[in-house]
Design an enzyme around this catalytic site. Structure first.
Site, mmCIF file in Angstrom:
data_model
loop_
_atom_site.group_PDB
_atom_site.id
_atom_site.type_symbol
_atom_site.label_atom_id
_atom_site.label_comp_id
_atom_site.label_asym_id
_atom_site.label_seq_id
_atom_site.Cartn_x
_atom_site.Cartn_y
_atom_site.Cartn_z
ATOM 1 N N HIS A 3 -0.782 0.110 -9.939
ATOM 2 C CA HIS A 3 -1.456 -0.821 -9.014
ATOM 3 C C HIS A 3 -2.084 -2.014 -9.760
ATOM 4 O O HIS A 3 -3.304 -2.184 -9.752
ATOM 5 C CB HIS A 3 -2.520 -0.086 -8.184
ATOM 6 C CG HIS A 3 -2.878 -0.828 -6.921
ATOM 7 N ND1 HIS A 3 -3.399 -0.211 -5.813
ATOM 8 C CD2 HIS A 3 -2.786 -2.140 -6.587
ATOM 9 C CE1 HIS A 3 -3.617 -1.106 -4.857
ATOM 10 N NE2 HIS A 3 -3.253 -2.290 -5.314
ATOM 11 N N GLU A 15 -2.894 7.552 -4.416
ATOM 12 C CA GLU A 15 -3.354 6.896 -5.632
ATOM 13 C C GLU A 15 -4.687 7.453 -6.127
ATOM 14 O O GLU A 15 -5.573 7.664 -5.281
ATOM 15 C CB GLU A 15 -3.551 5.412 -5.287
ATOM 16 C CG GLU A 15 -2.840 4.483 -6.186
ATOM 17 C CD GLU A 15 -2.861 3.073 -5.636
ATOM 18 O OE1 GLU A 15 -1.939 2.729 -4.891
ATOM 19 O OE2 GLU A 15 -3.799 2.342 -5.966
ATOM 20 N N ARG A 48 0.860 -1.189 0.000
ATOM 21 C CA ARG A 48 0.000 0.000 0.000
ATOM 22 C C ARG A 48 0.895 1.238 0.000
ATOM 23 O O ARG A 48 1.906 1.287 0.712
ATOM 24 C CB ARG A 48 -0.901 0.026 1.230
ATOM 25 C CG ARG A 48 -2.090 -0.922 1.169
ATOM 26 C CD ARG A 48 -3.137 -0.496 0.133
ATOM 27 N NE ARG A 48 -4.282 -1.382 0.111
ATOM 28 C CZ ARG A 48 -4.410 -2.461 -0.680
ATOM 29 N NH1 ARG A 48 -3.449 -2.778 -1.522
ATOM 30 N NH2 ARG A 48 -5.515 -3.190 -0.633
#
Ligand code: GLV
Length: 322
Positions: free
Chosen positions: A285, A267, A238
């Protein structure tokens, strides 16, 4: 019929399972559902199937109503869900561990090779049309063989990465709150270290811990300073585990040699400093993004919902509610 709200697009195999016996509302657009819409559509839901782009917090639980029984995240990471708020309301929360382990470990290994061998930079050079010529000292990287991979958080994905890295000739160190199962430790020939020792001795550091307040900015200036100047950082976990501004500084100042990132602090925004650097590989991602894996994630989330709505124990609960 119970109302099931699916907050984003998931493979049909998962939707088909849910539609057999339930009234399913599924957001059908690629972009995340606007918050206002989410708060509106969850009203009356008995189950929410959430994607990591949706924050499932107290406000959503209240908007859903007291009949809500399960929040099924289609991801292994569940920092987007307020698990304590779910538990307080006797709502089961589930995630999708296991099924995305291999796909994510593949991407972590790919990032190790991309960073240590400058593959992103090489690709950019060829595509740019700029002249290039084979040369003894051209595009020199670092071999992974004989070098140490330091894994922070040796869970399922960390173990799967360690197996790959071992096959590439790397030695394995890890930092965990608890030692791993001795059989796995022996298989990997893995050495447990405290974080500081791992940072100081590893040639590649890869993050595989969950994101929580305890791991927020786990990697910041002090940790980069502790790493070898020749070392690389890999993050497929993360974004906010890494202090991105501090990372930009560390990369600019050659405090560390490079980084491979599949996740970002804000993000889908990427720190502009990272965009300007050549010693960093940036991926959008995509760790679990294979059709097989995403299908398995969707069907596991659906199985969790079906089990709970049938009064059974779900296959992969985060916080089993008695
Ligand atoms: C993806 O990032 C996941 O947590 O499953």
């Amino acid at each position: 019929m119970a109302r099931v709200v699916v907050t984003g697009r998931i493979p049909d195999a998962g939707l088909d399972m849910l539609r057999k016996n339930h009234d399913v509302f599924a957001w059908a657009e690629d972009s995340p559902m606007p918050r206002e819409k989410l708060l509106d559509v969850v009203n009356g839901a008995t189950a929410i199937v959430s994607l990591l782009t949706e924050k499932i917090d107290e406000e959503v639980l209240v908007a859903a109503g007291t009949q809500l029984r399960i929040v099924a995240n289609v991801a292994v990471g569940f920092n987007n869900i307020d698990v304590a708020a779910c538990a307080a309301r006797n709502i089961v929360a589930t995630n999708t561990p296991g099924v995305l382990t291999e796909a994510t470990a593949d991407v972590a290994m790919a990032l190790i090779l991309m960073t240590t061998r400058q593959l992103g930079k090489g690709e950019r050079i060829v595509r740019s049309g700029e002249p290039w010529q084979w040369g003894m000292f051209y595009m020199l990287g670092t071999s992974v063989q004989g070098h140490q991979l330091g894994i922070i958080g040796l869970g399922q994905i960390g173990v799967a990465l360690a197996r790959r890295a071992k096959a590439f000739g790397m030695t394995i160190a890890y930092s965990n709150r608890r030692p791993v199962d001795p059989t796995i430790g022996a298989e990997l020939d893995a050495t447990r270290m405290d974080l500081r020792t791992l940072l100081a001795s590893s040639d590649v550091v890869s993050l595989h811990c969950p994101y929580s307040p305890a791991t927020h900015h786990l990697m910041s200036s002090e940790q980069f300073e502790a790493m070898k100047p020749t070392a690389y950082l890999i993050n497929t976990a993360r974004g906010p585990i890494v202090d991105e501004a501090a990372l930009v500084e560390a990369l600019q100042n050659d405090t560390i040699a490079g980084a491979g990132l599949d996740v970002f602090e804000r993000e889908p925004l990427v720190h502009p400093g990272l965009m300007r650097l050549d010693n960093v590989v940036l991926l959008p991602h995509l760790g679990s993004a294979t059709i097989e894996t995403r299908t398995a994630m969707a069907t596991l989330a659906a199985a969790n919902v079906i089990a709970v709505l049938n009064g059974e124990t779900p296959p992969t609960p985060i916080n089993p509610v008695a």
